[in-house]
Design a protein around this motif. Structure first.
Motif, mmCIF file in Angstrom:
data_model
loop_
_atom_site.group_PDB
_atom_site.id
_atom_site.type_symbol
_atom_site.label_atom_id
_atom_site.label_comp_id
_atom_site.label_asym_id
_atom_site.label_seq_id
_atom_site.Cartn_x
_atom_site.Cartn_y
_atom_site.Cartn_z
ATOM 1 N N ALA A 88 13.970 13.427 22.943
ATOM 2 C CA ALA A 88 14.934 12.324 22.924
ATOM 3 C C ALA A 88 14.302 10.992 23.327
ATOM 4 N N LEU A 89 13.319 11.027 24.227
ATOM 5 C CA LEU A 89 12.737 9.786 24.732
ATOM 6 C C LEU A 89 11.689 9.197 23.796
ATOM 7 N N ALA A 90 11.018 10.018 23.002
ATOM 8 C CA ALA A 90 9.951 9.514 22.135
ATOM 9 C C ALA A 90 10.439 8.384 21.222
ATOM 10 N N PRO A 91 11.526 8.561 20.463
ATOM 11 C CA PRO A 91 11.962 7.454 19.610
ATOM 12 C C PRO A 91 12.463 6.242 20.397
ATOM 13 N N ILE A 92 13.040 6.468 21.577
ATOM 14 C CA ILE A 92 13.479 5.343 22.399
ATOM 15 C C ILE A 92 12.296 4.484 22.798
ATOM 16 N N LEU A 93 11.155 5.120 23.065
ATOM 17 C CA LEU A 93 9.946 4.403 23.465
ATOM 18 C C LEU A 93 9.071 4.014 22.279
ATOM 19 N N GLY A 94 9.543 4.318 21.051
ATOM 20 C CA GLY A 94 8.856 3.850 19.855
ATOM 21 C C GLY A 94 7.630 4.641 19.473
ATOM 22 N N VAL A 95 7.582 5.938 19.805
ATOM 23 C CA VAL A 95 6.442 6.775 19.443
ATOM 24 C C VAL A 95 6.947 8.039 18.756
ATOM 25 N N ASP A 96 6.074 8.645 17.939
ATOM 26 C CA ASP A 96 6.429 9.914 17.305
ATOM 27 C C ASP A 96 6.443 11.042 18.323
ATOM 28 N N ARG A 97 5.463 11.025 19.215
ATOM 29 C CA ARG A 97 5.389 12.018 20.289
ATOM 30 C C ARG A 97 5.016 11.293 21.569
ATOM 31 N N LEU A 98 5.622 11.683 22.662
ATOM 32 C CA LEU A 98 5.299 11.042 23.932
ATOM 33 C C LEU A 98 3.826 11.260 24.275
ATOM 34 N N PRO A 99 3.101 10.174 24.579
ATOM 35 C CA PRO A 99 1.687 10.322 24.937
ATOM 36 C C PRO A 99 1.492 10.653 26.414
ATOM 37 N N VAL A 100 2.522 11.221 27.044
ATOM 38 C CA VAL A 100 2.446 11.612 28.455
ATOM 39 C C VAL A 100 2.969 13.038 28.588
ATOM 40 N N ARG A 101 2.663 13.656 29.704
ATOM 41 C CA ARG A 101 3.198 14.973 30.038
ATOM 42 C C ARG A 101 4.392 14.755 30.947
#
Length: 429
Positions: free
Chosen positions: A14-27
């Motif tokens: 859910a957060l990836a698109p909110i932050l503008g990325v395809d996949r979160l670059p964090v764990r």
């Protein structure tokens, strides 16, 4: 049977698109202990469902900032790492980035509903500044309140962050190995040389902070200095330092708005890290006011942060506006030069110091982290987290070139023509 996703996996999706990325670059580690994301990536911890509520209600950097300041989001790594990852790929990246779509925002709401954690909008942390509600923007009273909100958080706190120099602006680094104190000493000396200070020179230091430049100019160059600030706490400590160095006859510290100074002319005026508080629309009047206080041939050095490629207007929805610099506006270098010269001042020199500020900010972050417990005791955990977040984010913005900082040296026409640049480059005084 369908696989059940963990809380962390749902949040990651859910957060990836909110932050503008395809996949979160964090764990990501959620409040229930579940973890999702690349094992080698920086670890971000959502300690409370309240963090998700904040992101639902404020789906931009303000929601993230509120959650971090409140301790609901944390990192178990170098804070630069997750910021750098998101800066490289997502909506924290420099430049234009589209806001989350309606579908992306609805997905975040659905995730909150599925997890059973939605509710009323949480109140902002107490550190959030609400100066914007009081008075006309950039009136004298409102400017004083805005400055107080940032600078009157405790001199002991600033000593921990800034170090013994107590200089709250970009240092000048001959080499990263010289250390913060030497780099700040070099900056103070560079300013004095650019202003052509000599024994008996009369200097007005606008936004004098804790008096470091005023003391340096009086002690090392024999100048007579009037330092002005609208911060009561800064003025109190600056006066104490003047007395301790035995310079009360050479340095006067006033609690005074620059618009109220009426005892010119001055041979030189320094404005270091102050123009950001003036406001873009007020800059021509600011330049005219300072120019009128200079004698013919006198010099003005304006040292200010810029938003590279454009000027920012008032925006109360940003982390910086709500927590750090209320009513602050950053002006592109071209716009700044246009404003400074609109009243008849002439440019002598322009010097960019962008990379120097990145080094300075990283040094301040190290100071804060090395004295974390004392900083929390001095200003509170929330305020310490605000300063850590804003300085880390700013350091990265300077490093990638989205923020700049420039010294613009001008003079009031008249008298002898200004000498060439070597007059402030040569060694000695």
């Amino acid at each position: 049977m369908a696989e059940t996703r963990t809380v962390a996996e749902r949040l990651t999706a859910a957060l990836a698109p909110i932050l503008g990325v395809d996949r979160l670059p964090v764990r990501l580690r959620a409040w229930d202990g579940s973890v999702a994301g690349p094992s080698e990536a920086p670890l971000v911890v959502l300690r409370s469902p309240q963090a998700l509520r904040r992101l639902v209600w404020a789906r931009d950097e303000l929601g993230l900032a509120r959650a971090y300041v409140a301790g609901e989001i944390d990192v178990e790594c170098d804070l630069y790492a997750p910021f750098a990852a998101l800066t490289a790929r997502g909506r924290l990246a420099p430049g234009e980035s589209p806001a989350p779509s309606l579908g992306d925002r609805l997905q975040l709401v659905r995730t909150g509903l599925e997890l059973g954690v939605l509710g009323r909008e949480p109140p902002p942390p107490p550190e959030e500044i609400r100066v914007r509600r009081y008075g006309r923007r950039h009136s004298r009273g409102r400017d004083a309140a805005a400055v107080s909100a940032h600078y009157d958080v405790g001199n002991d706190f600033y000593r921990l962050v800034l170090g013994p120099s107590l200089v709250y602006s970009c240092a000048v680094w001959d080499d990263p190995a010289v250390g913060l104190e030497a780099a700040q000493e070099a900056k103070l000396d560079l300013v004095c040389r650019k202003l052509a200070l000599r024994p008996g020179s009369r200097l007005l230091d606008v936004g004098c902070g804790w008096g470091s430049l005023a003391l340096h100019a009086a002690r090392e160059y024999g100048a007579t200095v009037v330092g002005i600030t609208v911060s009561q706490e800064q003025a109190a400590l600056a006066r104490k330092r003047v007395a301790e160095e035995g310079l009360p006859d050479a340095v006067e510290i006033r609690v005074q708005d620059y618009r109220a100074v009426d005892d010119g002319p001055f041979d030189a005026i320094s404005s270091i890290g102050m123009a950001e508080h003036v406001g873009r629309a007020q800059l021509p009047a600011y330049a005219a006011t300072l120019g009128s206080l200079l004698r013919p041939g006198g010099r003005l050095l304006n040292h200010a942060i810029s938003w590279v490629g454009e000027s920012t207007g008032p925006n109360d929805r940003t982390f910086i506006a709500r927590y750090v610099f209320p009513d602050g506006e950053l002006v592109d270098l071209a716009d700044m030069i246009g404003a400074l010269t609109s009243g008849g001042l002439e440019v002598i020199d322009v010097e960019p110091l962008r990379q120097h500020y990145a080094l300075t900010l990283r040094a301040w972050v190290r100071n804060l982290e090395e004295h974390w417990d004392d900083a929390v005791a001095a200003a509170g955990a929330g305020r310490a987290r605000v300063w850590r977040l804003y300085m880390v984010a700013s350091a990265l913005a300077f490093e990638v070139g989205k923020l700049g900082v420039n010294q613009v040296l001008l003079h009031r026409p008249g008298g002898a023509p200004p000498p060439l640049r070597p007059d402030w480059l040569r060694a000695g005084k």
